[in-house]
Design an enzyme around this catalytic site. Structure first.
Site, PDB file in Angstrom:
ATOM      1  N   SER A  87       0.874  -1.247  -0.018  1.00 58.26           N
ATOM      2  CA  SER A  87       0.029  -0.016   0.097  1.00 58.26           C
ATOM      3  C   SER A  87       0.880   1.306   0.195  1.00 58.26           C
ATOM      4  O   SER A  87       2.110   1.012   0.409  1.00 58.26           O
ATOM      5  CB  SER A  87      -0.921  -0.034   1.230  1.00 58.26           C
ATOM      6  N   LYS A  88       0.292   2.375  -0.381  1.00 59.62           N
ATOM      7  CA  LYS A  88       0.774   3.633  -0.641  1.00 59.62           C
ATOM      8  C   LYS A  88       1.459   4.133   0.659  1.00 59.62           C
ATOM      9  O   LYS A  88       2.437   4.818   0.780  1.00 59.62           O
ATOM     10  CB  LYS A  88      -0.096   4.659  -0.912  1.00 59.62           C
ATOM     11  N   ARG A  89       0.883   3.404   1.941  1.00 53.57           N
ATOM     12  CA  ARG A  89       1.562   4.015   3.249  1.00 53.57           C
ATOM     13  C   ARG A  89       3.192   3.489   3.237  1.00 53.57           C
ATOM     14  O   ARG A  89       3.780   4.285   4.090  1.00 53.57           O
ATOM     15  CB  ARG A  89       0.785   3.251   4.127  1.00 53.57           C
ATOM     16  N   TYR A  90       3.229   2.504   2.825  1.00 49.80           N
ATOM     17  CA  TYR A  90       4.692   1.754   2.812  1.00 49.80           C
ATOM     18  C   TYR A  90       5.680   2.300   1.741  1.00 49.80           C
ATOM     19  O   TYR A  90       6.789   2.605   1.791  1.00 49.80           O
ATOM     20  CB  TYR A  90       4.647   0.575   3.139  1.00 49.80           C
TER      21      TYR A  90
END
Ligand code: GLU
Length: 458
Positions: A242-245
């Site tokens: 995911s974009k978070r990581y």
């Protein structure tokens, strides 16, 4: 005995232009491309833009550009679903006429109420099928649903083996909003058939769609393609990427200075491995060795360190001229310096580059001496005065590297080479001083050594 005629291999990548090209979609595209190349088949690009609200031209453009950048050329397409509405309509009408599909009038609220009622009775929610027997009313139909028969659907997944679903859990599937607005599961089935797709190789997140698509194929008397579901790409904490990581779009990796051939090499290993321990493989080598049987079932962790390492290897293996070209294409521009000089600079910088974007920072001192403190010139405990004398001695010898090396052997390498390197680069870390001097030339090198001597005198 005549051998059976082998059916042509035809595979596709079918991205929805609702976002930039995702690494997961690019990996699916790569596996399909490798499989097609390996088997002498065809690779088809289909843009699934039936979701009019979420589809955007800018995403379609990015998907096409990014696939081209990766070198994943297609043999047919791009086909746009929005150009094919007549085709879907024909089949939707056919299903309606055969009473295999029906108009559903349930509103969102009706469906939500039904869902809540089922949940409160401890049932797994699904559409009850209450519009199946409803005859035309004055109300506006909400969707067209396909009558899902209560049965079991089994298929042999090329990667995961036998998979079977109890279709009584599915509920009648919405296949279109109206005859000219098909929905995903329906349009896919029509297109895979019309485009004679032999193998559907896609992400594991589509597994639950496969029985639905098989049922629709059955109703339309279509043959079933083979299915293979690729493992999910995971972040290092093993959650779904995911974009978070991590950056999730191919364009972002391009902008950061990764080479397309390094991305391809890296993505090929997201769920697949060759027989041996090789880690660096060109696209041609991948084609030769690619094999669906070696695709793993378990999730594939996206390890950025590994990508950085692979990218640095590809950078190192480029010729200086080729690397310079890539750096220029990446957007780096300096005037006043010849390409021959720039290629040399690229050549001595490449050992330390992980990404093309590292170049400006690693090589900036060639173009302009940074401001630095005189402390930088001091080698360990050597007194300032000695360093200054050494630089004065070097200045007399420069740019004769043979003589400078002789001096370094006499006085100690660190005492001579460290201040010279620092004087020429103005940096804590850089390539060796003689290489820098060679590129800067006599005049500029002398000027920088004088600047250093002056800093030590102040
Ligand atoms: N449009 C779908 C997606 O982008 C394609 C799924 C498929 O390959 O069938 O996920």
């Amino acid at each position: 005995m005549t051998p059976a005629i082998k059916k042509e291999i035809r595979v596709r990548i079918a991205p929805s232009p609702t976002g930039y090209l995702h690494v997961g979609t690019a990996r699916s595209a790569l596996f399909n491309w490798l499989f097609a190349k390996k088997e002498g088949g065809k690779f088809i690009l289909r843009i699934e833009d039936t979701d009019l609200e979420r589809s955007e031209k800018k995403f379609e453009k990015d998907i096409i550009e990014s696939l081209k950048w990766l070198g994943l050329s297609w043999d047919e397409g791009p086909f746009l679903q929005s150009d094919r509405l007549d085709v879907y309509e024909k089949y939707i009408r056919q299903l309606l006429e055969q009473n295999l599909a029906y108009y559903c009038y349930c509103t969102k609220e009706d469906l939500e109420n039904e869902r809540q009622a089922m949940l409160s009775q401890g049932m797994a929610p699904k559409y009850s099928g209450r519009c199946r027997s409803r005859t035309k009313t004055k109300e506006k139909p909400q969707v067209i649903r396909f009558k899902v028969p209560e049965t079991r659907v089994a298929f042999k997944d090329l990667i995961r083996g036998e998979i079977s679903f109890d279709t009584s859990l599915i509920g009648d599937i919405a296949i279109a909003k109206d005859p000219r607005t098909p929905l995903y599961n329906f349009a896919v089935v029509i297109d895979d058939y019309e485009m004679q797709i032999s193998h559907v190789i896609r992400g594991e997140d589509h597994i639950a769609n496969t029985p639905k698509q098989i049922l629709i194929q059955k109703a339309l008397n279509f043959p079933h393609p083979h299915y293979g579901h690729l493992p999910l790409i995971l972040d290092p904490d093993r959650s779904k990427m995911s974009k978070r990581y991590s950056a999730t779009s191919i364009g972002e990796y391009r902008k950061e200075g990764y080479l397309p051939e390094a991305m391809v090499n890296f993505m090929a290993f997201l769920g697949w491995h060759p027989k041996d321990e090789k880690e660096l493989m060109t696209a041609d080598e991948l084609v030769k060795e690619f094999d669906l049987e070696r695709i793993q079932k378990g999730g594939a962790v996206f390890n950025i360190e590994k990508l950085n390492w692979i990218n640095s290897q590809y950078i190192k293996n480029l010729s200086n001229e080729e690397l310079l070209q890539r750096i220029k294409d990446f957007g780096f521009a300096v005037k006043k310096i010849s390409d021959a000089q720039l290629a040399k600079i690229a050549g001595i910088t490449k050992e330390r580059m992980k990404k093309l974007s590292d170049f400006s920072e690693l090589a900036d001192f060639f173009f302009e001496l940074p401001d630095y403190s005189s402390e930088l010139l001091i080698w360990k405990e050597t007194p300032r005065e000695t360093i200054k004398e050494n630089l004065e001695a070097i200045l007399k010898l420069a740019p004769d590297s043979g003589k400078i090396m002789k001096l370094a052997e006499e006085k100690g390498r660190g005492e001579i080479l460290w201040p010279l390197r620092a004087a020429l680069s103005g940096k804590m870390a850089s390539p060796g001083p003689l290489e820098i001097m060679d590129i800067l030339g006599e005049k500029e090198s002398a000027k920088r050594i004088k600047t250093a001597i002056k800093k030590l005198s102040d």
